[in-house]
Design an enzyme around this catalytic site. Structure first.
Site, PDB file in Angstrom:
ATOM      1  N   LYS A 192      55.338  65.401 -10.782  1.00  0.00           N
ATOM      2  CA  LYS A 192      54.592  64.634  -9.782  1.00  0.00           C
ATOM      3  C   LYS A 192      54.071  63.345 -10.433  1.00  0.00           C
ATOM      4  CE  LYS A 192      51.723  66.201  -5.951  1.00  0.00           C
ATOM      5  NZ  LYS A 192      51.152  67.347  -5.284  1.00  0.00           N
TER       6      LYS A 192
ATOM      7  N   GLU B 245      46.203  79.678   5.304  1.00  0.00           N
ATOM      8  CA  GLU B 245      45.031  79.627   6.184  1.00  0.00           C
ATOM      9  C   GLU B 245      44.783  80.964   6.874  1.00  0.00           C
ATOM     10  OE1 GLU B 245      47.419  77.300   6.091  1.00  0.00           O
ATOM     11  OE2 GLU B 245      46.327  75.525   5.397  1.00  0.00           O
TER      12      GLU B 245
ATOM     13  N   ARG C 188      46.206  76.868  12.422  1.00  0.00           N
ATOM     14  CA  ARG C 188      47.103  77.925  11.952  1.00  0.00           C
ATOM     15  C   ARG C 188      46.458  79.308  12.038  1.00  0.00           C
ATOM     16  NH1 ARG C 188      51.464  76.485   7.927  1.00  0.00           N
ATOM     17  NH2 ARG C 188      52.615  75.242   9.437  1.00  0.00           N
TER      18      ARG C 188
HETATM   19  C1  LIG Z   1      49.269  74.200   6.811  1.00  0.00           C
HETATM   20  C2  LIG Z   1      48.842  73.177   5.818  1.00  0.00           C
HETATM   21  N1  LIG Z   1      47.828  73.443   4.969  1.00  0.00           N
HETATM   22  C3  LIG Z   1      47.427  72.520   4.065  1.00  0.00           C
HETATM   23  C4  LIG Z   1      48.052  71.317   3.989  1.00  0.00           C
HETATM   24  C5  LIG Z   1      47.550  70.251   3.034  1.00  0.00           C
HETATM   25  N2  LIG Z   1      48.545  69.943   2.005  1.00  0.00           N
HETATM   26  C6  LIG Z   1      49.333  68.869   2.109  1.00  0.00           C
HETATM   27  S1  LIG Z   1      50.406  68.749   0.846  1.00  0.00           S
HETATM   28  C7  LIG Z   1      49.807  70.129   0.132  1.00  0.00           C
HETATM   29  C8  LIG Z   1      50.387  70.600  -1.160  1.00  0.00           C
HETATM   30  C9  LIG Z   1      51.842  70.756  -1.078  1.00  0.00           C
HETATM   31  O1  LIG Z   1      52.320  71.133  -2.320  1.00  0.00           O
HETATM   32  P1  LIG Z   1      53.856  71.172  -2.575  1.00  0.00           P
HETATM   33  O2  LIG Z   1      54.542  71.812  -1.435  1.00  0.00           O
HETATM   34  O3  LIG Z   1      54.069  71.771  -3.912  1.00  0.00           O
HETATM   35  O4  LIG Z   1      54.283  69.660  -2.559  1.00  0.00           O
HETATM   36  P2  LIG Z   1      53.983  68.499  -3.628  1.00  0.00           P
HETATM   37  O5  LIG Z   1      52.901  67.663  -3.021  1.00  0.00           O
HETATM   38  O6  LIG Z   1      53.553  69.119  -4.900  1.00  0.00           O
HETATM   39  O7  LIG Z   1      55.248  67.761  -3.727  1.00  0.00           O
HETATM   40  C10 LIG Z   1      48.771  70.684   0.887  1.00  0.00           C
HETATM   41  C11 LIG Z   1      48.001  71.875   0.515  1.00  0.00           C
HETATM   42  C12 LIG Z   1      49.108  71.077   4.894  1.00  0.00           C
HETATM   43  N3  LIG Z   1      49.751  69.916   4.912  1.00  0.00           N
HETATM   44  N4  LIG Z   1      49.476  72.001   5.778  1.00  0.00           N
END
Ligand SMILES: Cc1ncc(C[n+]2csc(CCOP(=O)(O)OP(=O)(O)O)c2C)c(N)n1
Length: 634
Positions: A280, A367, A395
């Protein structure tokens, strides 16, 4: 290369790896520069530059379908599909969305914003493809964080069973927003370090192919050796057990490895997972060195230093204030247990995590689990605190209804980012929670007018012992009011008169109170005397005050930064109707029956007519109509 001249990804097909590397550098510089002005999800996008290029080279979008889970990492995809020229408007009003958007491009087949949906949608597309007898690749790209979401696990379970052709790209950067958590994360960790296993497995497979069709003992022994090997080297090859062919782990910044593996994946029958390791923030030092999650998504920053350009705020950040008030109460109340579904950074729970590691739980993007877990904690006489963004609480609707409200458990829900959130746009607006919580029996729902009332509401919530109680608070900062030293308890269901008036009354709460106060000052100049009420409890309503107002036949304007259908204004209308106050003028201001797109909040409020000017016009009209009705009644 001028990135703004790209119209389609087909130009990648004939490029050498050296040329692709040079393109990657250009894309990185472009993103770092553009996001420094607009803000955006720079960290995740810098991590997928090579991966996205390799995907567009290996597949043929839009015939082949890319589904970007969460969707915040689709900037490189947008550049390669002809949208680089719109990056100055990224996440701005009427500009380029920060997420995939069907209306924006034929290459954005799947819209996202909430995580962990890509595998289910991909399964849907694969089913449709097969029924229609079409042939194309379906390629969901899911992060290691999003993979922890329940939906993703439900989908894995089904996909592995159905064995449809699908190439799942697992983009593993070990981070959710904050460092990723959970057993699945540990499994990925073991796979990440299990290069020897992959090599040994490949060698064994080659060997097995060389064995003539002897069947019987030799083959089955070889199968058993292969099976036990994976347990020997990696204690749980999760994906293969789930019915997927597992490829990897591979370096997601190495074009040769990416190309080789993707070409191999294209030949595999049935579902395949390509485990890609990425970094990242790759290529931008401040983002690359971030271990906390600060560079996941940012506002504008100074490109040279990585310092954030912050607008001067009057008051403390809302998430900070609420989490810190909870932290203070945790010092003397050992029954409080704090929970976040993957948002310790956004909900500013680092202080709680630091001071009370045994009573803090980051459950990952889960969630539903977080909500029912809070209910379980409450059954044991403890006081769970669930901090959750309004948009993500959607959710967990059934869990709030079925597991918390129905058994009337003492769970405190801190609803973060309530109201319009701005640049993240329609997938993230926190405008539905009133409508989907207000109708739940046993639920108490409140929103403070400022940060001082906010801290009192935190105390109120934890002292309340009659069931669930939810405290909404907005994105952004408080008003900069003086804070009381001691936190106090506010009587449940009590509203507060902020200004007396005779001609009309505005009932409002939270972020729209300052606007209502300004409207009343301007109306006073025209001789219209408006009463302003801080309707801080959305449920229960202050019935005494409502009876008083309605009995006086005072025209009422309700204002809320939330969807009108089923909202606070609806509650007032229901109350008036149920109590036969038929000849009182009641008007409602709020969010119309629309999904509200991105933009800064002031622009959005103007677009949906939720401004001081609109309030003034509505009150003028109400007072005028009331006089007509009044004279008819006389
Ligand atoms: C249902 C839901 N919960 C929380 C989030 C907030 N959120 C956005 S990106 C993220 C992390 C995603 O991590 P990953 O899939 O590993 O992607 P990366 O950003 O590391 O590429 C979170 C928790 C969301 N978008 N949707």
């Amino acid at each position: 290369m001028d990135l703004t001249k790209i119209t389609s990804p087909s130009f990648l097909k004939n490029m050498t790896n050296k040329e692709l590397e040079s393109l990657s550098r250009e894309i990185r510089s472009f993103l770092i520069e553009k996001c420094s002005i607009t803000g955006g999800h720079i960290g995740p996008n810098l991590g997928v530059v090579e991966l996205t290029i390799a995907l567009h080279k290996a597949f043929n979008s839009p015939k082949d379908k890319f589904l970007w889970d969460v969707g915040h990492q689709a900037y490189v995809h947008k550049i390669l599909t002809g949208r680089a020229d719109q990056f100055d408007t990224l996440r701005q009003y009427k500009g380029l969305s920060g997420f995939p958007k069907r209306l924006e491009s034929e290459h954005d087949e799947w819209e996202t914003g909430h995580s962990s949906t890509s595998l289910s949608a991909a399964m849907g597309m694969a089913i449709a493809r097969d029924i229609k007898k079409e042939s194309n690749y379906v390629v969901p790209i899911i992060g290691d964080g999003a993979l922890t979401g329940g939906m993703a696990l439900e989908a894995l379970n089904h996909i592995g069973h159905e064995k449809k052709n699908m190439i799942v790209i697992l983009n593993d950067n070990e981070m959710s927003i904050a460092p990723n958590v959970g057993a699945l994360h540990s499994i990925l960790g073991r796979l990440r370090t299990a290069k020897e296993y992959s090599k040994a497995k490949e060698e064994l497979e080659v060997l097995m192919k060389k064995i003539p069709v002897l069947g019987g003992k030799v083959a089955s022994t070889a199968e058993r050796v292969k099976d036990s090997l994976k347990y020997l080297v990696v204690s749980g090859v999760f994906f293969e057990e789930m019915g997927f062919k597992y490829l990897g782990p591979i370096d997601g910044h190495d074009f040769e490895a990416l190309e080789k593996t993707l070409e191999y994946a294209k030949k595999v029958k049935g579902p395949v997972i390509v485990h890609v390791i990425t970094k990242k923030g790759k290529g931008y030092k401040p983002a690359e060195e971030d271990t906390v999650g600060t560079w996941h998504g940012t506002g504008p920053y100074k490109m040279e230093t990585g310092d954030f350009v912050k607008a001067k705020a009057k008051g403390p950040g809302w998430s900070n204030l609420i989490s810190d008030s909870v932290r203070k109460l945790m010092e003397n109340e050992e029954r409080i247990v704090a929970i976040t579904p993957a948002m310790p950074v956004g909900s500013k729970m680092e202080g709680i995590q630091r001071d009370f590691p045994n009573r803090f739980f980051d459950v990952g993007i889960a969630e539903q689990h977080a909500t029912t877990m809070a209910a379980g904690i409450a059954t044991q006489g403890m006081k769970p605190y669930l901090a959750i963004y309004s948009t993500f609480l959607q959710r967990a609707y059934d869990q709030v209804l079925h597991d918390i409200a129905r058994p009337n458990l003492n769970v405190v829900i801190g609803i973060d980012r309530s109201g319009l959130v701005g640049a993240d746009g329609e997938t993230h607006q926190g405008v539905f929670d009133i409508s989907f919580l207000r109708h739940l029996p046993n639920m108490v729902l409140m929103m403070p007018k400022d940060e001082n009332e906010g801290q009192h509401m935190v105390k109120t919530a934890f002292e309340y012992n009659d069931g669930p109680i939810a405290l909404r608070y907005p994105r952004g900062n408080g008003l900069g009011v003086v804070m009381d030293e001691e936190m106090k308890t506010i009587p449940i269901g009590s509203w507060e008169v902020l200004k007396e008036g005779q001609d009309a009354c505005i009932l409002t709460f939270g972020t729209t109170i300052p606007m209502a106060m300004e409207a009343s000052s301007e109306l006073a100049e025209q001789g219209i005397d408006v009463k302003i009420v801080n309707a801080r409890f959305i449920k229960p309503l202050d019935e005494n005050m409502l009876h008083e107002l309605l009995a006086k036949k005072m025209p009422i304007l309700t204002i809320e930064e939330a969807i009108l259908q089923g909202g606070f204004g609806s509650a007032v209308l229901e109350f008036a109707s149920d109590n036969q106050y038929v000849d009182v003028m009641i008007d409602r201001m709020g969010i119309p029956d629309l999904f509200i797109e991105q933009g800064n909040v002031d622009q959005l409020l103007e677009e949906i007519h939720l401004t001081k000017e609109d309030a003034i016009a509505r009150i003028e009209q109400l007072v005028k109509s009331n006089k007509v009705i009044g004279s008819k009644l006389v």
